[in-house]
Design an enzyme around this catalytic site. Sequence first.
Site, short mmCIF file in Angstrom:
data_model
loop_
_atom_site.label_atom_id
_atom_site.label_comp_id
_atom_site.label_asym_id
_atom_site.label_seq_id
_atom_site.Cartn_x
_atom_site.Cartn_y
_atom_site.Cartn_z
N LEU A 1 -12.83 21.69 86.82
CA LEU A 1 -13.89 23.00 87.04
C LEU A 1 -14.26 23.60 85.71
O LEU A 1 -13.27 23.92 84.86
CB LEU A 1 -13.20 23.77 88.08
CG LEU A 1 -13.83 25.13 88.27
CD1 LEU A 1 -15.10 24.67 89.23
CD2 LEU A 1 -12.97 26.07 89.05
N HIS B 1 -3.42 29.48 81.21
CA HIS B 1 -4.25 29.73 80.34
C HIS B 1 -4.95 30.95 80.76
O HIS B 1 -5.52 31.23 81.86
CB HIS B 1 -5.11 28.71 79.79
CG HIS B 1 -5.88 28.75 78.50
ND1 HIS B 1 -6.97 29.67 78.19
CD2 HIS B 1 -5.71 28.29 77.31
CE1 HIS B 1 -7.31 29.55 77.23
NE2 HIS B 1 -6.52 29.00 76.46
#
Length: 338
Positions: free
Chosen positions: A126, A230
């Site tokens: 994605l 992240h």
Amino acid sequence: MIIIRPIQHSDYDSLHRIAVESGHGFTSLPVNETLLKQRIDKAEKSFAKTVSQAGSESYLFVLEDTETGQVVGTSGIEAAVGLDDAFYHYHLGKVVHSSRELNIYNTVETLSLCNDYTGASEICTLFLSDSHRKNNNGRLLSRCRLLFVAEHQQRFADTIIAEMRGVSDEDGRSPFWNWLEEHFFSMDFPTADYLTGIGKKEFIAELMPKHPIYVSLLSKDAQAVINQVHPKTIPALKLLEAEGFTRRGYVDIFDGGPTVEAEKNNIKTIAQSQRCQVLIGEVTSSDNFIICNNQVQHFRAVQAPVLLRKTAEQVVISPEVAQALQVSENDWVRIVAN
């Protein structure tokens, strides 16, 4: 209009640009011409294939802005992971050390190498360019995959997972990997990540510690990022958590990022989606839905206002939306509130 469709060979330049933009840690899109073209080729064959159960198919979608003709995003589904190559994770567990005589009781976290998700379906790859991170395009790019699964359930496993990118800096340095590199490997994180992305995973089995690792033995920096994502991945994680995906203690072997999972029929988009027959006309409603056709090779998905007639299982869509979806009056579509 923004549409989602299967990737084509003519999208190679766009996919390469997206691979460069995605940066370190995006294992499923290595910046490698041969591998990217193979990925497109496999996707085209998967969309064209007649399937009765989940296998080694790999579906890759792109987000296209039809006004500019630009492809600015991608997302994918692996029908069943680990069938051709071993699919590794660390599982977070606990070991208890106790002595009644000394009145000592210590619980220690461990990391154990495993292949527990072999055969599960994986939503992956994605990425959306900065220019189009608006108007719920990211939600469309993520959720369209789940509508595809809902419409073609025989192609996918009962368990669906997603690997979340773990913590690394702008140069691709991962605190988690740094500790592994120091004690077990002699390559940096970007190199290890790249080798995995191009399918060269033999070094994992050859060099990874075979016995559980005590988390307390890792550096403080490495411990701090286990099961953390992240910063750029936080929106994607929140989207999946809203769909019902949860953490079960599995983390990536390179950066320590979490893997989330859900049972297919419990996923919000799948459970709440419905099939409706198409009526084409004026849409006065402002209710926004994600809509897809019922095709595989010619799959299309958009987000747009619709007029839903619940009792008749019918949905009114505009001529422009019908054209984008490549559907006609009385065809069937699948919809879910956006």
